[in-house]
Write a protein that holds these residues in place. Sequence first.
Motif, PDB file in Angstrom:
ATOM      1  N   GLU A  97     -10.043  18.001 -35.577  1.00  0.00           N
ATOM      2  CA  GLU A  97     -10.341  19.173 -35.768  1.00  0.00           C
ATOM      3  C   GLU A  97     -10.244  19.841 -37.189  1.00  0.00           C
ATOM      4  N   GLY A  98      -9.464  19.007 -37.850  1.00  0.00           N
ATOM      5  CA  GLY A  98      -9.006  19.178 -39.257  1.00  0.00           C
ATOM      6  C   GLY A  98     -10.108  18.575 -40.363  1.00  0.00           C
ATOM      7  N   ILE A  99     -11.055  17.821 -39.705  1.00  0.00           N
ATOM      8  CA  ILE A  99     -12.211  17.171 -40.730  1.00  0.00           C
ATOM      9  C   ILE A  99     -13.278  17.609 -40.432  1.00  0.00           C
ATOM     10  N   ASN A 100     -14.080  18.020 -41.677  1.00  0.00           N
ATOM     11  CA  ASN A 100     -15.297  18.563 -41.460  1.00  0.00           C
ATOM     12  C   ASN A 100     -16.472  17.517 -41.106  1.00  0.00           C
ATOM     13  N   LYS A 101     -16.200  16.215 -41.559  1.00  0.00           N
ATOM     14  CA  LYS A 101     -17.391  15.261 -41.329  1.00  0.00           C
ATOM     15  C   LYS A 101     -16.660  13.885 -41.164  1.00  0.00           C
ATOM     16  N   ILE A 102     -17.040  13.207 -40.009  1.00  0.00           N
ATOM     17  CA  ILE A 102     -16.631  11.770 -39.684  1.00  0.00           C
ATOM     18  C   ILE A 102     -17.991  11.012 -39.882  1.00  0.00           C
ATOM     19  N   GLU A 103     -18.027   9.996 -40.667  1.00  0.00           N
ATOM     20  CA  GLU A 103     -19.090   9.012 -40.799  1.00  0.00           C
ATOM     21  C   GLU A 103     -18.379   7.446 -40.399  1.00  0.00           C
ATOM     22  N   HIS A 104     -19.223   7.003 -39.544  1.00  0.00           N
ATOM     23  CA  HIS A 104     -18.914   5.338 -39.390  1.00  0.00           C
ATOM     24  C   HIS A 104     -19.591   4.675 -40.188  1.00  0.00           C
ATOM     25  N   VAL A 105     -18.762   3.635 -40.728  1.00  0.00           N
ATOM     26  CA  VAL A 105     -19.328   2.511 -41.313  1.00  0.00           C
ATOM     27  C   VAL A 105     -20.270   1.539 -40.592  1.00  0.00           C
ATOM     28  N   GLU A 106     -21.431   1.117 -41.089  1.00  0.00           N
ATOM     29  CA  GLU A 106     -22.265   0.096 -40.591  1.00  0.00           C
ATOM     30  C   GLU A 106     -22.817  -0.711 -41.856  1.00  0.00           C
ATOM     31  N   GLU A 107     -23.192  -1.810 -41.815  1.00  0.00           N
ATOM     32  CA  GLU A 107     -24.081  -2.668 -42.534  1.00  0.00           C
ATOM     33  C   GLU A 107     -24.924  -1.798 -43.156  1.00  0.00           C
ATOM     34  N   GLY A 108     -25.129  -1.824 -44.450  1.00  0.00           N
ATOM     35  CA  GLY A 108     -26.259  -1.147 -45.181  1.00  0.00           C
ATOM     36  C   GLY A 108     -26.355   0.542 -45.092  1.00  0.00           C
ATOM     37  N   LYS A 109     -25.575   0.946 -44.373  1.00  0.00           N
ATOM     38  CA  LYS A 109     -25.565   2.601 -44.155  1.00  0.00           C
ATOM     39  C   LYS A 109     -24.910   3.206 -45.547  1.00  0.00           C
ATOM     40  N   GLU A 110     -25.485   4.130 -45.930  1.00  0.00           N
ATOM     41  CA  GLU A 110     -25.176   4.830 -47.027  1.00  0.00           C
ATOM     42  C   GLU A 110     -24.634   5.977 -46.475  1.00  0.00           C
ATOM     43  N   ILE A 111     -23.582   6.558 -47.165  1.00  0.00           N
ATOM     44  CA  ILE A 111     -22.861   7.901 -46.627  1.00  0.00           C
ATOM     45  C   ILE A 111     -22.779   8.691 -48.172  1.00  0.00           C
ATOM     46  N   ILE A 112     -23.450   9.906 -48.192  1.00  0.00           N
ATOM     47  CA  ILE A 112     -23.593  10.299 -49.521  1.00  0.00           C
ATOM     48  C   ILE A 112     -22.684  11.735 -49.396  1.00  0.00           C
ATOM     49  N   PHE A 113     -21.582  11.761 -50.619  1.00  0.00           N
ATOM     50  CA  PHE A 113     -20.803  12.845 -50.597  1.00  0.00           C
ATOM     51  C   PHE A 113     -21.007  13.242 -52.257  1.00  0.00           C
ATOM     52  N   LYS A 114     -21.552  14.397 -52.408  1.00  0.00           N
ATOM     53  CA  LYS A 114     -21.692  15.033 -53.474  1.00  0.00           C
ATOM     54  C   LYS A 114     -22.346  13.944 -54.251  1.00  0.00           C
ATOM     55  N   ASP A 115     -21.838  13.490 -55.503  1.00  0.00           N
ATOM     56  CA  ASP A 115     -22.802  13.041 -56.338  1.00  0.00           C
ATOM     57  C   ASP A 115     -22.399  11.232 -56.224  1.00  0.00           C
ATOM     58  N   ILE A 116     -21.929  10.823 -55.303  1.00  0.00           N
ATOM     59  CA  ILE A 116     -21.276   9.502 -54.943  1.00  0.00           C
ATOM     60  C   ILE A 116     -22.031   9.167 -53.642  1.00  0.00           C
ATOM     61  N   LYS A 117     -22.212   7.739 -53.567  1.00  0.00           N
ATOM     62  CA  LYS A 117     -22.625   7.088 -52.248  1.00  0.00           C
ATOM     63  C   LYS A 117     -21.386   5.958 -51.848  1.00  0.00           C
ATOM     64  N   ILE A 118     -21.317   6.025 -50.446  1.00  0.00           N
ATOM     65  CA  ILE A 118     -20.396   4.866 -50.023  1.00  0.00           C
ATOM     66  C   ILE A 118     -21.157   4.290 -48.992  1.00  0.00           C
ATOM     67  N   ARG A 119     -21.059   2.762 -49.305  1.00  0.00           N
ATOM     68  CA  ARG A 119     -22.095   2.155 -48.710  1.00  0.00           C
ATOM     69  C   ARG A 119     -21.429   0.977 -47.883  1.00  0.00           C
ATOM     70  N   GLY A 120     -21.761   0.597 -46.623  1.00  0.00           N
ATOM     71  CA  GLY A 120     -21.053  -0.663 -45.965  1.00  0.00           C
ATOM     72  C   GLY A 120     -21.932  -1.657 -46.308  1.00  0.00           C
ATOM     73  N   LEU A 121     -21.169  -2.911 -46.894  1.00  0.00           N
ATOM     74  CA  LEU A 121     -21.938  -3.823 -47.443  1.00  0.00           C
ATOM     75  C   LEU A 121     -22.353  -5.060 -46.299  1.00  0.00           C
ATOM     76  N   VAL A 122     -21.253  -5.661 -45.883  1.00  0.00           N
ATOM     77  CA  VAL A 122     -21.240  -6.795 -44.866  1.00  0.00           C
ATOM     78  C   VAL A 122     -20.093  -6.695 -43.967  1.00  0.00           C
ATOM     79  N   LYS A 123     -20.183  -6.940 -42.755  1.00  0.00           N
ATOM     80  CA  LYS A 123     -19.297  -7.202 -41.813  1.00  0.00           C
ATOM     81  C   LYS A 123     -18.348  -8.275 -41.975  1.00  0.00           C
ATOM     82  N   HIS A 124     -17.104  -8.029 -42.013  1.00  0.00           N
ATOM     83  CA  HIS A 124     -16.200  -9.175 -42.328  1.00  0.00           C
ATOM     84  C   HIS A 124     -15.745  -9.949 -40.982  1.00  0.00           C
TER      85      HIS A 124
END
Length: 255
Positions: free
Chosen positions: A113-140
């Motif tokens: 309830e104290g988190i505005n947004k939860i994004e789950h990592v996946e291979e190739g998925k890009e998560i955009i936050f303001k001016d940055i991107k967080i991307r899942g690269l390869v599953k270990h």
Amino acid sequence: MLRNSVTFLGTGGGRIVVFRQIRYSGGFWLNLEGINILVDPGPGSLIRIYEFGFDPKDIDVVVVSHRHLDHSADINSVIEAATESKKNPLKLLVAPDDVTDGEDPVLLKYLKEGINKIEHVEEGKEIIFKDIKIRGLVKHIHEGAKTYGLEFKSQNKNIVYVPCGKFYEEMLIRFPENADLMIFNTTFPKPVEGYYHLSIVDVEKMIKKLRPKKAVITHFSIPMLKANPEKLAKKIYKTTDISVIAAKDGMRIHF
């Protein structure tokens, strides 16, 4: 807050080092273009945040690479502190889905309830936050937890995080080349049969192929500490001509 820097809130890896606190285990604080990202808040992360001059209320994003305790044990304490008991919600949590959901999540349900947004990592998925991107690269390949390599990218910089996992050849292809900074969780001096963690031998292969501008090794076990991480970092530099830094607790690196 200094932009484009990473501060190591802990450099310990392996059960003995972490749970005896021979090295701290608070993850790392990444500031990318003014955005504060806390990565892998392991045991003691909240304490180290204050010890090294940060404030949890300044955290914009929390990222968990995988659910093992040395990477996630303080997630609830940090989110409670960062949100002032959910009064000021955390903007974004990024993690594999087994961190937040399923039969045995690490994140306590009431804190969602104290988190505005939860994004789950996946291979190739890009998560955009303001001016940055967080991307899942390869599953270990990492026992007991979904784990992904991660890229943090702005218009001008990209930081690649190689968390725990067993080395395999796909990692030489799926991680990007020429990153501004690569952070390797380097648990052993040499590969150890039956353990799903990177070694110096593996990291040297990756650095030779991927040619980052700067590399950091961290997440050290007892064998790594005995082998002297600084000495091993210099060895990789001699064979690759890439600057390699052995992280220390509280160390801040600019890129």
